[in-house]
Structure formats: structure tokens, C-alpha cells
Write a protein that holds these residues in place. Sequence first.
Motif, PDB file in Angstrom:
ATOM      1  N   UNK A 108       0.798  -1.244  -0.131  1.00 27.28           N
ATOM      2  CA  UNK A 108       0.126   0.045  -0.058  1.00 27.28           C
ATOM      3  C   UNK A 108       0.963   1.120  -0.050  1.00 27.28           C
ATOM      4  N   UNK A 109       0.547   2.304  -0.832  1.00 29.86           N
ATOM      5  CA  UNK A 109       1.474   3.274  -0.995  1.00 29.86           C
ATOM      6  C   UNK A 109       1.614   4.149   0.257  1.00 29.86           C
ATOM      7  N   UNK A 110       0.849   3.956   1.500  1.00 33.03           N
ATOM      8  CA  UNK A 110       1.201   4.694   2.718  1.00 33.03           C
ATOM      9  C   UNK A 110       1.218   3.877   3.650  1.00 33.03           C
ATOM     10  N   UNK A 111       0.482   2.840   3.683  1.00 34.32           N
ATOM     11  CA  UNK A 111       0.171   2.070   4.941  1.00 34.32           C
ATOM     12  C   UNK A 111       1.420   0.577   4.938  1.00 34.32           C
ATOM     13  N   UNK A 112       2.119   0.715   3.650  1.00 35.66           N
ATOM     14  CA  UNK A 112       3.053  -0.501   3.819  1.00 35.66           C
ATOM     15  C   UNK A 112       2.651  -1.758   3.177  1.00 35.66           C
ATOM     16  N   UNK A 113       3.300  -2.848   3.681  1.00 39.24           N
ATOM     17  CA  UNK A 113       2.811  -4.248   3.315  1.00 39.24           C
ATOM     18  C   UNK A 113       1.507  -4.880   3.986  1.00 39.24           C
ATOM     19  N   UNK A 114       0.534  -4.971   3.291  1.00 36.64           N
ATOM     20  CA  UNK A 114      -0.708  -5.483   3.944  1.00 36.64           C
ATOM     21  C   UNK A 114      -0.772  -7.048   3.716  1.00 36.64           C
ATOM     22  N   UNK A 115      -1.032  -7.818   4.900  1.00 35.72           N
ATOM     23  CA  UNK A 115      -1.084  -9.227   4.640  1.00 35.72           C
ATOM     24  C   UNK A 115      -2.669  -9.557   4.083  1.00 35.72           C
ATOM     25  N   UNK A 116      -2.577 -10.904   3.486  1.00 38.42           N
ATOM     26  CA  UNK A 116      -3.908 -11.039   2.810  1.00 38.42           C
ATOM     27  C   UNK A 116      -5.090 -11.283   3.848  1.00 38.42           C
ATOM     28  N   UNK A 117      -4.941 -11.500   4.829  1.00 38.13           N
ATOM     29  CA  UNK A 117      -6.126 -11.654   5.908  1.00 38.13           C
ATOM     30  C   UNK A 117      -6.746 -10.375   6.376  1.00 38.13           C
ATOM     31  N   UNK A 118      -5.898  -9.159   6.201  1.00 38.06           N
ATOM     32  CA  UNK A 118      -6.521  -8.085   6.214  1.00 38.06           C
ATOM     33  C   UNK A 118      -7.167  -7.250   5.085  1.00 38.06           C
ATOM     34  N   UNK A 119      -7.040  -7.994   3.909  1.00 39.11           N
ATOM     35  CA  UNK A 119      -7.799  -7.408   2.714  1.00 39.11           C
ATOM     36  C   UNK A 119      -8.611  -8.330   1.783  1.00 39.11           C
ATOM     37  N   UNK A 120      -8.425  -9.613   1.972  1.00 42.91           N
ATOM     38  CA  UNK A 120      -9.050 -10.534   1.155  1.00 42.91           C
ATOM     39  C   UNK A 120     -10.729 -10.417   1.546  1.00 42.91           C
ATOM     40  N   UNK A 121     -11.129 -10.385   2.850  1.00 48.14           N
ATOM     41  CA  UNK A 121     -12.558 -10.436   3.089  1.00 48.14           C
ATOM     42  C   UNK A 121     -12.958  -8.894   2.659  1.00 48.14           C
ATOM     43  N   UNK A 122     -12.065  -7.836   2.644  1.00 49.97           N
ATOM     44  CA  UNK A 122     -12.685  -6.479   2.000  1.00 49.97           C
ATOM     45  C   UNK A 122     -12.951  -6.996   0.489  1.00 49.97           C
ATOM     46  N   UNK A 123     -12.094  -7.629  -0.213  1.00 49.04           N
ATOM     47  CA  UNK A 123     -12.143  -7.668  -1.461  1.00 49.04           C
ATOM     48  C   UNK A 123     -13.319  -8.493  -1.898  1.00 49.04           C
ATOM     49  N   UNK A 124     -13.761  -9.363  -0.928  1.00 50.40           N
ATOM     50  CA  UNK A 124     -15.075 -10.191  -1.173  1.00 50.40           C
ATOM     51  C   UNK A 124     -16.155  -9.391  -1.050  1.00 50.40           C
ATOM     52  N   UNK A 125     -16.011  -8.421  -0.190  1.00 49.90           N
ATOM     53  CA  UNK A 125     -17.293  -7.452   0.002  1.00 49.90           C
ATOM     54  C   UNK A 125     -17.398  -6.749  -0.927  1.00 49.90           C
ATOM     55  N   UNK A 126     -16.406  -6.098  -1.592  1.00 49.65           N
ATOM     56  CA  UNK A 126     -16.727  -5.217  -2.551  1.00 49.65           C
ATOM     57  C   UNK A 126     -16.304  -5.678  -4.098  1.00 49.65           C
ATOM     58  N   UNK A 127     -16.324  -7.091  -4.097  1.00 46.57           N
ATOM     59  CA  UNK A 127     -16.366  -7.685  -5.568  1.00 46.57           C
ATOM     60  C   UNK A 127     -14.959  -7.666  -6.408  1.00 46.57           C
ATOM     61  N   UNK A 128     -13.899  -7.271  -5.455  1.00 43.94           N
ATOM     62  CA  UNK A 128     -12.680  -7.026  -6.171  1.00 43.94           C
ATOM     63  C   UNK A 128     -11.938  -8.474  -6.265  1.00 43.94           C
ATOM     64  N   UNK A 129     -12.545  -9.358  -5.535  1.00 40.24           N
ATOM     65  CA  UNK A 129     -11.952 -10.695  -5.280  1.00 40.24           C
ATOM     66  C   UNK A 129     -11.885 -11.300  -6.981  1.00 40.24           C
ATOM     67  N   UNK A 130     -12.833 -11.235  -7.599  1.00 41.52           N
ATOM     68  CA  UNK A 130     -12.761 -11.858  -8.878  1.00 41.52           C
ATOM     69  C   UNK A 130     -11.621 -11.464  -9.640  1.00 41.52           C
ATOM     70  N   UNK A 131     -11.321 -10.141  -9.715  1.00 41.23           N
ATOM     71  CA  UNK A 131     -10.109  -9.721 -10.445  1.00 41.23           C
ATOM     72  C   UNK A 131      -8.905 -10.377  -9.713  1.00 41.23           C
ATOM     73  N   UNK A 132      -8.954 -10.280  -8.267  1.00 37.99           N
ATOM     74  CA  UNK A 132      -7.835 -10.574  -7.654  1.00 37.99           C
ATOM     75  C   UNK A 132      -7.246 -12.072  -7.885  1.00 37.99           C
TER      76      UNK A 132
END
Length: 276
Positions: A66-90
Motif C-alpha cells: 500500500x502506498x502509505x500503509x506499507x505491506x498488507x497481509x491477505x487476511x487484512x484485505x481478502x475479506x474486504x475484496x470479497x465484500x466489494x467484488x474485487x476478489x474476482x479480479x484478484x
Amino acid sequence: AAKNQGRSRYCYFMPAMQEASAMRLRLGNDLRHALTDRQLSLFYQPIVDFESGRIQKAEALIRWQHPTRGWIHPLDFIAVSEDNGMITEIDEWVFHQAVDQVAIWRANYHADFQISINTSSAQFQNNGIKLNEWFVYLQDRGLSGDCIAVEITEGLLLNATAIVSEKLLAFRDAGIQVSLDDFGTGNSSLYSLKKYDIDYLKIDRSFVANLTADSNELVLCEAMILLAHKLDMKIIAEGIETQEQFDLLRQAGCDYGQGNLVSKAVSAEEFEKLLS
Ligand code: C2E
Ligand code: MG
Ligand code: MG
Ligand code: MG
């Protein structure tokens, strides 16, 4: 009961919850740019064949710089991506990235090299994985399906819908292997292990973490290894951190191991140093 536990709880938790959901919203928005701005990358953790001692496989684990937050691990964004639909592209990006990488490592290192990728259960159930496109992608590169293993979790088998069963069959037809991740922690029935064609069981690292010569965990690992072999599956232990755990698993007949003892997940560049 929750009501009676009073206002203090409510007052205490609400700001924290609002903060958390605001954070998810921000991350979700940022994630939309992550793919196009090339902020995502795959790291690879070696999987060692106990018999030969060689690195035969790798698990691809996604990371977000992340440009300002540094490295983010999957457990902190996979669920978010499932919520907003980005998971398909990921998921699609992960597949392409892993295939491109395995093609290089097969050519330069080991003709049987395999990369396993993690998939979101939601994607399986919602038909988010475009299998036909996956097959074409492999075919265009002259790769056989077994260069990729797809890791699924136990919950998926328990609630296996027609879509899930169809997918698992299609994977088998394409030669793509299937691994059951975090085995022993969820609710899978033994029956479903037989019913679906699973190639690998992955012993969850919670069993490995407490593994010593006189532990219950050793008994459980031995039982899982026996079960896997009786059902014609290979077994992979994850989260191996000590030489003792490594030795006990090898002695118990485990086929493959991965964990920080050998290496944590590293960039493709670093991984190549491990290979050579
Ligand atoms: P997982 O598939 O069970 O992956 C194993 C996790 O254990 C990884 O965490 C890995 O870095 C960590 N690990 C490996 N060896 C050791 C060890 O010796 N000790 C300890 N303490 N930990 C170890 P990571 O990379 O944070 O991934 C967490 C989870 O996120 C993964 O669990 C997987 O379920 C999910 N995930 C990762 N990449 C992807 C992806 O590309 N797509 C999807 N949908 N999920 C992913
Ligand atoms: Mg996994
Ligand atoms: Mg795992
Ligand atoms: Mg696990």
C-alpha cells in the motif's frame, strides 16, 4: 441478554466498530487502484519434498504494498475484496501471475515444479472462477494443468453445491490438482474426502506448532498422514518452524513440508536464490 449487559458495552464498542468499518471502506477503495497500479504481488513459500529434501513446489501468497500503509497481509484485505467484488479480479490476477511464474521455473529449474494458489470460497460458490479461460491460458502456454494446484478449504466441501462439485470435476479433467488447506480445523466430513477428488491434504499449522515427540499433536499428525495415504492423497504439513517438527513429520511419513524453518514466503527473485 446483550441488551441487559448494558449501555457501557454499547458505548465502548460502537466507536471501535465504526472505525473498523470506515477502515474497511477506505481499504476497499484503495484496493480498486491496487491492481492497476501494480501494488499487488505474489510471494512464494517453498514446499520441500521430505524424501529428496528438494524444493518441489511453492505456495503463492498474495501481498499488497500500500502506498502509505506499507505491506498488507491477505487476511487484512481478502475479506474486504470479497465484500466489494474485487476478489474476482484478484483471483484471476493470482492465477495468471502464478502460471507465468511456474512456466519460468519449470523451464529453468524443475520440469515438475508446481505452484499452489489460494482461492476464495465465495468465488467457488458464486461461479466467479472462469475455468474455461484458465484452461485456455494454460493451453496457450503449452502447460499441463498439474503445474497449478488450487487450495480450497474444508467449509467448501461441507456446503458443496452443484457449482462446487462441477468445478472440482472440471479441475480434475484439466489436470489441475486440488489441495485441502488448513485440514483438521474446519468441518469437513471424511465422506467428502472420498467423494471429491482431492490430491493433497494440508495439515494446519496449529497441529504443527505444538508438535513434540510425546504430544497429542504427533498422534493426530500420524493419523492424518495415514488417512491421506489410505485415500491415495499426498500430505503437506504447513507452519514447520523447528528442526524437531521437521524430523518428526518426516519420520511419520509426511510427504511435503513448508514453514519458516525452510523459508518464509519471499519475492520471486528471492525464491530463485533458494532454488539454485
Ligand atoms: P494459508 O493458505 O493457510 O497460508 C499459510 C499462512 O501461514 C501464510 O500466511 C504463511 O505466510 C503463514 N506461514 C507459513 N509458514 C509459517 C510458519 O512457519 N509459521 C507461521 N507462524 N506462519 C507461517 P499469509 O501469507 O499471511 O496468508 C494468510 C492466508 O491468506 C492464507 O492462509 C490464505 O488463506 C489467504 N491467502 C493468501 N494468499 C491468497 C490469495 O492469493 N488469494 C486468496 N483468496 N487468499 C489468499
Ligand atoms: Mg494455503
Ligand atoms: Mg494453509
Ligand atoms: Mg493454515
